[in-house]
Scaffold this motif. Structure first.
Motif, short mmCIF file in Angstrom:
data_model
loop_
_atom_site.label_atom_id
_atom_site.label_comp_id
_atom_site.label_asym_id
_atom_site.label_seq_id
_atom_site.Cartn_x
_atom_site.Cartn_y
_atom_site.Cartn_z
N ALA A 142 0.85 -1.19 0.00
CA ALA A 142 0.00 0.00 0.00
C ALA A 142 0.88 1.24 0.00
CB ALA A 142 -0.92 0.01 1.22
N SER A 143 0.25 2.36 -0.28
CA SER A 143 0.92 3.65 -0.17
C SER A 143 0.10 4.53 0.75
CB SER A 143 1.05 4.30 -1.55
OG SER A 143 1.64 5.58 -1.44
N GLY A 144 0.78 5.36 1.55
CA GLY A 144 0.07 6.27 2.44
C GLY A 144 -0.51 5.58 3.65
N CYS A 145 -1.26 6.33 4.46
CA CYS A 145 -1.83 5.78 5.69
C CYS A 145 -3.13 6.51 6.05
CB CYS A 145 -0.82 5.88 6.83
SG CYS A 145 -0.48 7.58 7.36
N MET A 146 -3.74 6.10 7.16
CA MET A 146 -5.00 6.70 7.61
C MET A 146 -4.80 7.62 8.81
SD MET A 146 -7.45 3.31 7.31
CE MET A 146 -8.85 4.12 8.09
N SER A 147 -3.56 7.76 9.27
CA SER A 147 -3.28 8.49 10.50
C SER A 147 -3.05 9.98 10.25
CB SER A 147 -2.07 7.88 11.20
OG SER A 147 -2.28 6.50 11.43
N GLU A 148 -3.06 10.74 11.36
CA GLU A 148 -2.82 12.19 11.30
C GLU A 148 -1.83 12.58 12.40
OE1 GLU A 148 -3.91 14.13 8.98
OE2 GLU A 148 -5.49 12.90 8.05
N CYS A 149 -0.78 11.81 12.60
CA CYS A 149 0.16 12.04 13.69
C CYS A 149 0.78 13.43 13.58
CB CYS A 149 1.25 10.97 13.70
SG CYS A 149 0.60 9.29 13.81
N THR A 150 0.81 14.15 14.69
CA THR A 150 1.22 15.56 14.65
C THR A 150 2.71 15.75 14.47
OG1 THR A 150 1.35 15.60 17.07
CG2 THR A 150 -0.74 16.29 16.08
N PHE A 151 3.51 14.68 14.64
CA PHE A 151 4.97 14.80 14.54
C PHE A 151 5.50 14.31 13.20
CE2 PHE A 151 3.93 10.71 16.46
CZ PHE A 151 4.57 9.83 15.62
N CYS A 152 4.64 13.71 12.37
CA CYS A 152 5.11 12.90 11.24
C CYS A 152 5.01 13.62 9.91
CB CYS A 152 4.32 11.59 11.19
SG CYS A 152 4.90 10.46 9.92
N GLN A 153 6.11 13.59 9.17
CA GLN A 153 6.16 14.20 7.84
C GLN A 153 5.84 13.19 6.73
OE1 GLN A 153 9.89 15.77 6.17
NE2 GLN A 153 9.17 17.81 6.64
N THR A 154 5.82 11.90 7.09
CA THR A 154 5.59 10.86 6.09
C THR A 154 4.22 11.00 5.45
OG1 THR A 154 7.00 9.38 7.37
CG2 THR A 154 5.65 8.38 5.66
N LYS A 155 3.22 11.41 6.23
CA LYS A 155 1.87 11.60 5.69
C LYS A 155 1.89 12.67 4.59
CE LYS A 155 -2.72 11.26 5.86
NZ LYS A 155 -3.56 10.10 6.11
#
Length: 422
Positions: A142-155
């Motif tokens: 898969a590519s991407g994710c469903m999260s909205e983590c406030t520290f993460c640039q991967t999104k």
């Protein structure tokens, strides 16, 4: 025909991208250079998860820009202006623009800059590849994710979840093992939410892949805790297959529910406890890996102590410890930061606890004898993995790809050391 140098950094998904980029380069009539000095063009697949990593990327970009340069991966997508500041003439390619590889390279070789950062590939399954390790098949699910983590640039770099079709993944894994791979890695930004967008899930995928009639071992990559309660029971059952490494990478990030809420992780410390306990109850020898961030904005001494307590209670075998760093474009970067000296003190305390736990866990393996799949040649020894994905080193002349019985004689906090059993 041009000589292209490719180097990659970061997670297994980045390495999978590098393999596909290399495959497209070779299929497109170019050749892979042995080093950057002999290359006509340099290409770097970047990671931007931490400040230290991003700084390393910048240093590499500065060194590689003496030739036509393509900067690919997460840093190119998340911080294109920063990349262009250090290398104004570099072409840029996002994580989901791998299908444009040849167009970008040929344009750069012609002396022009090309920017391709928008998502352009529906799937990365089925693309040609040149493997970094001939016996390890890295398959992105898969590519991407469903999260909205406030520290993460991967999104920012990889976007929302796009799961690849189960049948396509099974065909890709079948091709990998038919091509000589002994070890398959299922990877993505977050394996835990695989299939939620297409009416499937990770346990179903693990079952289908493990049922492929070939001899290989399957490593299920990182999954965040917040989605695991939904699939936990089925996942435990899917791990009963002997082909599946008894290994779980579940990043908890903090032992404090207050900090987890501020991180927008969507899970509690108890969620992590229950996952670890469930898998260890079913599989007595089971390897647990997790990630911890120290010094997230607002972390008090109490919050830090809760993290230390969680580690001492759950005793993970591997802990990827990071000091919090402000990543541009993330909500947490705007918060009041904890003094660096305080973060260093906390990090050192946790580092000592982590090493103590790892050594004590590894000592339980002394005297164990069992089969080991050797998957990597290091500088002085050959490294293999047993059923629990423990790193096992031997000095005997063993070939990568061999499966042999090994007896463990000594351990460190980083691995197990043994001899090939007669």
């Amino acid at each position: 025909m041009a000589k292209i140098w490719v180097e990659s950094y970061g997670c297994s998904a980045s390495f999978a991208d590098a393999e596909m980029i290399s495959g497209l380069i070779v299929n497109g009539g170019h050749v892979l250079a042995d080093n950057s000095h002999d290359a006509d063009l340099n290409l770097i697949v970047t990671c931007s998860v931490k400040d230290a990593t991003a700084n390393k990327m910048v240093n590499r970009i500065k060194r590689l820009k003496t030739k036509p340069l393509v900067v690919a991966g997460c840093l190119a997508k998340a911080e294109p202006k920063a990349v262009q500041r250090f290398s104004p003439n570099a072409s840029l390619m996002g994580p989901n623009s791998v299908g444009k590889t040849l167009q970008i390279i040929n344009t750069a070789l012609a002396g022009k800059k090309k920017i391709e950062l928008e998502d352009s590939d529906v799937t990365k399954i089925g693309l040609p590849k040149v493997r970094l390790n001939p016996i390890v098949g890295i398959v992105e699910i898969a590519s991407g994710c469903m999260s909205e983590c406030t520290f993460c640039q991967t999104k920012i770099a990889r976007g929302d979840l796009q799961s690849y079709r189960l049948g396509d993944i099974v065909r890709q894994v079948t091709h990998e093992v038919q091509d000589g791979c002994k070890e398959i890695w299922l990877t993505s930004t977050d394996n835990g939410c695989y299939g939620f967008d297409i009416g499937s899930n990770l346990p179903e995928l693990v079952n289908k892949v493990a049922d492929i009639p070939h001899d290989f071992m399957l490593r299920v990559g990182m999954m965040n805790p917040m989605y695991m309660p939904k699939i936990k029971s089925e996942l435990v059952k899917s791990f009963e297959n002997n082909k599946v490494f008894k290994f779980l990478h579940v990043p908890v990030q903090s032992g404090s529910d207050t900090i987890l809420h501020a991180m927008k992780r969507g899970h509690t410390a108890q969620t992590f406890r229950e996952i670890v306990n469930r898998f260890r109850e079913r599989f007595p020898k089971f390897t647990v890996s997790t990630d911890i961030i120290v010094g997230f904005p607002g972390e008090t001494d109490y919050d830090f102590d809760k993290t230390a307590e969680l580690l001492l209670e759950t005793r993970p075998d591997v802990v990827n410890l990071s000091r919090y760093s402000q990543r541009p474009g993330t909500p947490a970067a705007e918060l009041v930061q904890i003094p660096v000296t305080q973060v260093k003190i906390r990090s050192k305390k946790l580092f000592e606890i982590i090493n103590q736990i790892a050594l004590e866990n590894n000592k339980k393996w002394i005297g164990w004898t069992g089969t080991v799949l050797f998957d990597e040649q290091t500088d002085e020894m050959v490294r293999g993995r047993n059923f629990a994905y423990k790193p096992i080193f031997v000095k005997e002349p063993v070939k990568v790809g061999e499966i042999l019985n090994v007896t463990i004689e000594r351990v460190t906090n980083h691995g197990l050391y043994g001899t090939v059993a007669s």
